[in-house]
Design an enzyme around this catalytic site. Structure first.
Site, PDB file in Angstrom:
ATOM      1  N   GLY A  35       4.708   6.986   8.745  1.00 18.81           N
ATOM      2  CA  GLY A  35       3.532   6.130   8.976  1.00 18.81           C
ATOM      3  C   GLY A  35       2.979   6.358  10.378  1.00 18.81           C
ATOM      4  N   HIS A  36       3.872   6.354  11.359  1.00 19.61           N
ATOM      5  CA  HIS A  36       3.441   6.627  12.734  1.00 19.61           C
ATOM      6  C   HIS A  36       2.842   8.040  12.830  1.00 19.61           C
ATOM      7  CE1 HIS A  36       6.898   3.702  13.550  1.00 19.61           C
ATOM      8  NE2 HIS A  36       5.893   3.108  14.169  1.00 19.61           N
TER       9      HIS A  36
HETATM   10  P1  AMP Z   1       5.139  -0.318  15.146  1.00 20.38           P
HETATM   11  O1  AMP Z   1       5.932   0.763  15.801  1.00 20.38           O
HETATM   12  O2  AMP Z   1       5.814  -0.941  13.976  1.00 20.38           O
HETATM   13  O3  AMP Z   1       4.591  -1.313  16.135  1.00 20.38           O
HETATM   14  O4  AMP Z   1       3.872   0.402  14.530  1.00 20.38           O
HETATM   15  C1  AMP Z   1       3.039   1.189  15.324  1.00 20.38           C
HETATM   16  C2  AMP Z   1       1.783   1.508  14.538  1.00 20.38           C
HETATM   17  O5  AMP Z   1       2.124   2.213  13.352  1.00 20.38           O
HETATM   18  C3  AMP Z   1       1.026   0.247  14.117  1.00 20.38           C
HETATM   19  O6  AMP Z   1      -0.365   0.466  14.284  1.00 20.38           O
HETATM   20  C4  AMP Z   1       1.406   0.121  12.681  1.00 20.38           C
HETATM   21  O7  AMP Z   1       0.423  -0.556  11.898  1.00 20.38           O
HETATM   22  C5  AMP Z   1       1.514   1.570  12.253  1.00 20.38           C
HETATM   23  N1  AMP Z   1       2.327   1.692  11.046  1.00 20.38           N
HETATM   24  C6  AMP Z   1       3.556   1.131  10.826  1.00 20.38           C
HETATM   25  N2  AMP Z   1       3.977   1.408   9.571  1.00 20.38           N
HETATM   26  C7  AMP Z   1       2.998   2.139   8.987  1.00 20.38           C
HETATM   27  C8  AMP Z   1       2.836   2.719   7.690  1.00 20.38           C
HETATM   28  N3  AMP Z   1       3.763   2.605   6.747  1.00 20.38           N
HETATM   29  N4  AMP Z   1       1.703   3.401   7.436  1.00 20.38           N
HETATM   30  C9  AMP Z   1       0.738   3.526   8.394  1.00 20.38           C
HETATM   31  N5  AMP Z   1       0.834   3.009   9.632  1.00 20.38           N
HETATM   32  C10 AMP Z   1       1.953   2.323   9.924  1.00 20.38           C
END
Ligand code: AMP
Length: 286
Positions: A35-36
């Site tokens: 996702g990241h």
């Molecule tokens: P985090 O590290 O959880 O704070 O996420 C960092 C970024 O990655 C944020 O903008 C999240 O929305 C995005 N993100 C997390 N999981 C996913 C996913 N499965 N698909 C797309 N973007 C994601």
């Protein structure tokens, strides 16, 4: 890829990159997954340089949440970023982000008040504050966020518009579609907490959401479709739901019946000690 942990060297490094063209920021808390990486690839397609921040922001965790146990595999993360062609990893330490005497909070009302804002008091103040700081530190031309955290994206869009954070205008905030496992579970760093049986049961979340959306598209009252979703998740091993609601995609206003504006289904549910969130578009009325 440069890795920088202090603000002065960051500013000089960004100034040196800026001559090559637009700079994109991808804020993360690390424990990177596909996702990241999808955010980073979108950013690379649009910018000359991509800067990724990894910061496990204490201010967006509640007192009984998982700040201490949140995964921090920094070496693996760093290797992934290097392989993605990221120009700079911004790795500030918490003491430098919030030094003694730190006293300022950014608070967004309206879109931040419901859903996770209601279930996790203080969470979006923490997010809005750290993202404001990251924008001021890096000075990006554009920034990328996942639709997985739809409400976070709405809060950041509102805040960026209200505080004139991105130049020249708000469109520089990009939302990127949620990346999912084969069985539909949205990728999340917190999926690592799931035991094998919890992981198998967790696939019920997107499945039950798709069923609720299909039922609504077929004319079921929202209340009935949401109650079926709730019962399905409890039967599948989830212990509780923080919310299961349909809301306007932009304003996050509650929808209890069909409406011409785009709407989404939002769910937060707990399985074992893990809290999972997901959201999906309703099928537009014919
Ligand atoms: P985090 O590290 O959880 O704070 O996420 C960092 C970024 O990655 C944020 O903008 C999240 O929305 C995005 N993100 C997390 N999981 C996913 C996913 N499965 N698909 C797309 N973007 C994601």
């Amino acid at each position: 890829m440069q890795t920088i942990g202090q603000l002065d060297p960051l500013r000089s490094a960004v100034a040196a990159l800026r001559g090559d063209g637009p700079i994109a920021l991808v804020p993360t808390m690390g424990a990177l997954h596909q996702g990241h990486l999808s955010l980073i690839r979108e950013a690379r397609a649009r910018a000359a340089h991509v800067i990724v921040s990894i910061f496990v922001n204490p201010r967006q965790f509640g007192p009984s949440e998982d700040l201490a146990t949140y995964p921090r595999p920094i070496e693996a993360d760093s290797a992934l970023l290097e392989a993605e062609g990221v120009s700079l990893l911004w790795l500030p330490d918490p003491a430098a982000m919030y030094p003694a005497g730190y006293a300022t909070t950014v608070s967004v009302s309206g879109v931040a008040d419901n859903l996770c804002g209601a279930a996790r008091p203080g969470h979006f103040e923490g997010v809005a504050t750290v993202v404001t700081k990251l924008f001021n530190q890096v000075g990006p031309d554009m920034a990328f966020f996942g639709e997985k955290d739809w409400q976070q994206l709405a809060v950041i869009r509102r805040m960026a518009r209200d505080l004139d954070l991105v130049q020249p205008a708000a469109p520089a905030i990009y939302g990127v579609a949620t990346v999912r496992e084969k069985d539909g579970l949205a990728l999340s760093s917190r999926n690592a907490y799931l035991s094998p049986s919890e992981r198998a049961n967790a696939a019920s979340l997107p499945r039950a959401m798709r069923s609720a959306i299909a039922a609504i598209a077929a004319g079921a009252p929202y209340r009935d479709a949401l109650e079926t979703l709730r019962q399905t998740l409890l039967a599948a091993g989830f212990s509780s739901l923080d919310y299961a609601e349909v809301r306007d995609a932009d304003t996050l206003a509650l929808r209890e019946a069909p409406h011409p504006d785009p709407a989404r289904l939002f769910v937060a549910a707990r399985i074992g000690k893990t809290r999972l969130i997901d959201n999906m578009a309703l099928i537009a009325p014919a």
